[in-house]
Design a protein around this motif. Structure first.
Motif, mmCIF file in Angstrom:
data_model
loop_
_atom_site.group_PDB
_atom_site.id
_atom_site.type_symbol
_atom_site.label_atom_id
_atom_site.label_comp_id
_atom_site.label_asym_id
_atom_site.label_seq_id
_atom_site.Cartn_x
_atom_site.Cartn_y
_atom_site.Cartn_z
ATOM 1 N N ASN A 129 52.651 33.587 69.152
ATOM 2 C CA ASN A 129 51.452 33.717 68.282
ATOM 3 C C ASN A 129 51.661 32.897 67.034
ATOM 4 O O ASN A 129 50.649 32.173 66.450
ATOM 5 N N LEU A 130 52.649 33.177 66.095
ATOM 6 C CA LEU A 130 53.115 32.530 65.044
ATOM 7 C C LEU A 130 53.145 30.966 65.463
ATOM 8 O O LEU A 130 52.548 30.308 64.185
ATOM 9 N N GLY A 131 53.800 30.514 66.213
ATOM 10 C CA GLY A 131 53.843 29.238 66.277
ATOM 11 C C GLY A 131 52.433 28.598 66.781
ATOM 12 O O GLY A 131 52.375 27.260 66.381
ATOM 13 N N ILE A 132 51.682 29.222 67.276
ATOM 14 C CA ILE A 132 50.244 28.679 67.654
ATOM 15 C C ILE A 132 49.550 28.613 66.530
ATOM 16 O O ILE A 132 48.789 27.494 66.338
ATOM 17 N N VAL A 133 49.624 29.652 65.817
ATOM 18 C CA VAL A 133 48.775 29.534 64.275
ATOM 19 C C VAL A 133 49.523 28.272 63.638
ATOM 20 O O VAL A 133 48.676 27.572 62.906
ATOM 21 N N LEU A 134 50.853 28.189 63.453
ATOM 22 C CA LEU A 134 51.171 26.985 62.720
ATOM 23 C C LEU A 134 50.766 25.656 63.287
ATOM 24 O O LEU A 134 50.657 24.681 62.514
ATOM 25 N N LEU A 135 50.679 25.637 64.788
ATOM 26 C CA LEU A 135 50.447 24.341 65.136
ATOM 27 C C LEU A 135 48.896 24.079 65.036
ATOM 28 O O LEU A 135 48.420 22.926 64.734
ATOM 29 N N VAL A 136 48.055 25.198 65.034
ATOM 30 C CA VAL A 136 46.501 24.858 64.586
ATOM 31 C C VAL A 136 46.294 24.421 62.972
ATOM 32 O O VAL A 136 45.739 23.569 62.878
ATOM 33 N N VAL A 137 47.174 25.222 62.264
ATOM 34 C CA VAL A 137 47.262 24.673 60.829
ATOM 35 C C VAL A 137 47.836 23.364 60.509
ATOM 36 O O VAL A 137 47.099 22.566 59.814
ATOM 37 N N VAL A 138 48.912 22.888 61.311
ATOM 38 C CA VAL A 138 49.268 21.561 61.180
ATOM 39 C C VAL A 138 48.209 20.752 61.754
ATOM 40 O O VAL A 138 48.010 19.498 61.041
ATOM 41 N N PHE A 139 47.511 21.047 62.716
ATOM 42 C CA PHE A 139 46.474 20.097 63.351
ATOM 43 C C PHE A 139 45.439 19.810 62.421
ATOM 44 O O PHE A 139 44.850 18.816 62.237
ATOM 45 N N TYR A 140 44.962 21.053 61.722
ATOM 46 C CA TYR A 140 43.702 21.061 60.668
ATOM 47 C C TYR A 140 44.223 19.968 59.635
ATOM 48 O O TYR A 140 43.509 19.187 58.977
ATOM 49 N N VAL A 141 45.271 20.303 59.040
ATOM 50 C CA VAL A 141 46.029 19.498 57.927
ATOM 51 C C VAL A 141 45.973 18.137 58.270
ATOM 52 O O VAL A 141 45.611 17.068 57.650
ATOM 53 N N VAL A 142 46.450 17.750 59.468
ATOM 54 C CA VAL A 142 46.524 16.408 59.866
ATOM 55 C C VAL A 142 45.189 15.809 59.809
ATOM 56 O O VAL A 142 44.715 14.622 59.505
ATOM 57 N N ALA A 143 44.370 16.546 60.607
ATOM 58 C CA ALA A 143 42.775 16.182 60.766
ATOM 59 C C ALA A 143 42.114 15.719 59.289
ATOM 60 O O ALA A 143 41.363 14.842 59.335
ATOM 61 N N ILE A 144 42.286 16.784 58.464
ATOM 62 C CA ILE A 144 41.992 16.376 57.281
ATOM 63 C C ILE A 144 42.385 15.090 56.444
ATOM 64 O O ILE A 144 41.619 14.403 55.924
ATOM 65 N N VAL A 145 43.847 15.060 56.738
ATOM 66 C CA VAL A 145 44.477 13.803 56.025
ATOM 67 C C VAL A 145 43.774 12.433 56.534
ATOM 68 O O VAL A 145 43.470 11.550 55.984
ATOM 69 N N ILE A 146 43.741 12.565 58.028
ATOM 70 C CA ILE A 146 43.094 11.474 58.589
ATOM 71 C C ILE A 146 41.641 11.118 58.297
ATOM 72 O O ILE A 146 41.142 10.057 58.087
ATOM 73 N N ALA A 147 40.947 12.295 58.143
ATOM 74 C CA ALA A 147 39.603 11.959 57.528
ATOM 75 C C ALA A 147 39.246 11.613 56.371
ATOM 76 O O ALA A 147 38.415 10.662 55.959
ATOM 77 N N ILE A 148 40.184 11.999 55.437
ATOM 78 C CA ILE A 148 40.407 11.412 53.916
ATOM 79 C C ILE A 148 40.707 10.199 54.172
ATOM 80 O O ILE A 148 40.069 9.331 53.296
ATOM 81 N N ALA A 149 41.617 9.719 54.817
ATOM 82 C CA ALA A 149 42.299 8.303 54.731
ATOM 83 C C ALA A 149 41.164 7.633 55.416
ATOM 84 O O ALA A 149 40.962 5.959 55.120
ATOM 85 N N SER A 150 40.474 7.806 56.504
ATOM 86 C CA SER A 150 39.325 6.803 57.153
ATOM 87 C C SER A 150 38.292 6.386 55.938
ATOM 88 O O SER A 150 37.717 5.714 56.262
ATOM 89 N N GLU A 151 38.090 7.617 55.128
ATOM 90 C CA GLU A 151 36.893 7.219 54.328
ATOM 91 C C GLU A 151 37.130 6.463 53.051
ATOM 92 O O GLU A 151 36.181 5.664 52.552
ATOM 93 N N ALA A 152 38.387 6.457 52.946
ATOM 94 C CA ALA A 152 38.859 5.331 51.792
ATOM 95 C C ALA A 152 38.971 4.034 52.060
ATOM 96 O O ALA A 152 38.622 3.374 52.570
#
Length: 152
Positions: A129-152
């Motif tokens: 469960n902790l691994g799943i939580v960390l994967l979801v957190v990493v996925f959201y961080v990557v998605a936010i970084v990609i979203a910020i990088a695509s707007e720039a």
């Protein structure tokens, strides 16, 4: 009327001294002057050594081998706390498995192997469960970084 006295009996070998306090012939057991409180051990010495302290230990096993101690409940309580924290924070549906296995391990008092197995299942469930939580957190961080990088 009183019973016959030694003087009035017809048979001189039979005496009724028992009626007057002492059995005939003195002490029949030869315990004249016997003091049971200072009698000692009666000729017996102390028990032989080499068997350990005669305490109130649980029976079982061969002499000299330690008794099997049940595992501590600290790991089980830790697994239960971690499962509850995971359940409250984010993935409640998946953390219920860890709570159930930790509760089963706490309830199992007589079968040590079963208790250890439930504890292991609870910890494995918690780490998954902790691994799943960390994967979801990493996925959201990557998605936010990609979203910020695509707007720039």
């Amino acid at each position: 009327m009183r019973g016959p006295t030694p003087e009035t009996t017809e048979n001189p070998t039979m005496k009724d001294d028992w009626q007057y306090g002492q059995p005939p012939g003195g002490d029949p057991y030869g315990s004249a002057g016997f003091d049971p409180y200072n009698a000692g051990t009666g000729g017996y010495g102390p028990p032989p050594g080499g068997y350990g302290d005669p305490g109130f230990a649980a029976p079982g096993g061969y002499p000299g081998q330690p008794h099997a101690q049940p595992p501590g409940e600290g790991g089980i309580i830790g697994a239960l706390v971690m499962a509850i924290i995971l359940m409250v924070t984010c993935c409640g549906a998946f953390s219920v498995v860890g709570v159930i296995f930790a509760a089963l391990a706490l309830g199992e008092k007589y079968d040590v192997e079963k208790q250890a197995r439930y504890k292991r299942y609870a910890w494995v469930s918690n780490w998954i469960n902790l691994g799943i939580v960390l994967l979801v957190v990493v996925f959201y961080v990557v998605a936010i970084v990609i979203a910020i990088a695509s707007e720039a």
